[in-house]
Scaffold this motif. Structure first.
Motif, PDB file in Angstrom:
ATOM      1  N   PHE A  29      20.977  50.499  46.939  1.00 11.40           N
ATOM      2  CA  PHE A  29      20.071  51.344  46.083  1.00 11.40           C
ATOM      3  C   PHE A  29      18.970  50.569  45.352  1.00 11.40           C
ATOM      4  O   PHE A  29      18.100  50.945  44.617  1.00 11.40           O
ATOM      5  CB  PHE A  29      20.772  52.121  45.014  1.00 11.40           C
ATOM      6  N   ASP A  30      19.127  49.281  45.016  1.00  9.38           N
ATOM      7  CA  ASP A  30      18.169  48.384  44.304  1.00  9.38           C
ATOM      8  C   ASP A  30      17.053  48.444  45.039  1.00  9.38           C
ATOM      9  O   ASP A  30      15.881  47.986  44.392  1.00  9.38           O
ATOM     10  CB  ASP A  30      18.884  46.963  44.259  1.00  9.38           C
ATOM     11  N   SER A  52      14.883  57.196  43.231  1.00  7.10           N
ATOM     12  CA  SER A  52      14.760  56.094  43.373  1.00  7.10           C
ATOM     13  C   SER A  52      15.701  55.450  42.167  1.00  7.10           C
ATOM     14  O   SER A  52      15.232  55.563  41.246  1.00  7.10           O
ATOM     15  CB  SER A  52      13.390  55.321  43.396  1.00  7.10           C
ATOM     16  N   ILE A  53      16.814  55.000  42.358  1.00  8.49           N
ATOM     17  CA  ILE A  53      17.748  54.606  41.242  1.00  8.49           C
ATOM     18  C   ILE A  53      17.079  53.574  40.596  1.00  8.49           C
ATOM     19  O   ILE A  53      17.211  53.217  39.351  1.00  8.49           O
ATOM     20  CB  ILE A  53      19.086  54.221  41.846  1.00  8.49           C
ATOM     21  N   GLY A  72      22.927  59.334  41.952  1.00  9.53           N
ATOM     22  CA  GLY A  72      23.424  58.173  42.631  1.00  9.53           C
ATOM     23  C   GLY A  72      24.524  57.378  41.986  1.00  9.53           C
ATOM     24  O   GLY A  72      24.605  57.387  40.757  1.00  9.53           O
ATOM     25  N   ASP A  73      25.364  56.794  42.799  1.00  6.43           N
ATOM     26  CA  ASP A  73      26.531  56.236  42.255  1.00  6.43           C
ATOM     27  C   ASP A  73      26.630  55.005  43.081  1.00  6.43           C
ATOM     28  O   ASP A  73      26.813  54.748  44.147  1.00  6.43           O
ATOM     29  CB  ASP A  73      27.900  57.030  42.773  1.00  6.43           C
ATOM     30  N   ASP A  74      26.168  53.825  42.347  1.00  2.74           N
ATOM     31  CA  ASP A  74      25.901  52.420  42.798  1.00  2.74           C
ATOM     32  C   ASP A  74      27.308  51.842  43.379  1.00  2.74           C
ATOM     33  O   ASP A  74      27.117  51.329  44.319  1.00  2.74           O
ATOM     34  CB  ASP A  74      25.357  51.601  41.856  1.00  2.74           C
ATOM     35  N   ALA A  75      28.327  52.135  42.700  1.00  5.92           N
ATOM     36  CA  ALA A  75      29.576  51.725  43.037  1.00  5.92           C
ATOM     37  C   ALA A  75      30.146  52.137  44.467  1.00  5.92           C
ATOM     38  O   ALA A  75      30.758  51.256  45.117  1.00  5.92           O
ATOM     39  CB  ALA A  75      30.562  51.881  42.004  1.00  5.92           C
TER      40      ALA A  75
END
Length: 130
Positions: A29-30, A52-53, A72-75
């Motif tokens: 997501f970066d 857009s995280i 959003g969940d990055d993990a």
């Protein structure tokens, strides 16, 4: 390889809730923005929400503001669409889509355009009964 897999669709009564998930692989997501679209029978694909995280930027279609929430969940590399107070007119196949924003993108101008996105999931059916 970028892959998107939607889940969480189903049949719900008007006023009910569903949470859609878009599990992503092949990117982080970066560098990518993710959007949710829907397509009802006989209609075009409509941008519902986008995120857009990296920039903490969000988009919502007017008719879903206050009812839908994107997160959003990055993990877990997953984007969610929490849908509350569902209406029969929300009935559609819902798709998630992704585009790289690492070097800029039309996403910042038109996050609701299908042509902005390069990758698509297979869709999940949402049916809201009256």
């Amino acid at each position: 390889e970028v892959q998107l897999v939607e889940s969480g669709g189903g049949l719900v009564q008007a006023g009910g809730s569903l949470r859609l998930s878009c599990a992503a692989s092949g990117f982080t997501f970066d560098d990518y923005a993710v959007g949710w679209f829907r397509q009802a029978p006989g209609k075009g694909r409509e941008g519902v929400s986008a995120i857009s995280i990296r920039d903490d930027e969000l988009y919502y279609l007017g008719s879903v503001k206050g009812r839908f929430t994107i997160s959003g969940d990055d993990a877990k590399n997953t984007v969610y669409l929490q849908m509350n107070s569902l209406k029969p007119e929300d009935t559609a196949v819902y798709y998630c889509a992704a585009v790289s924003v690492r070097y800029g993108s039309t996403w910042y101008i038109r996050p609701d355009w299908p042509s902005t996105y390069d990758y698509w999931g297979q869709g999940t059916q949402v049916t809201v009964s009256s």
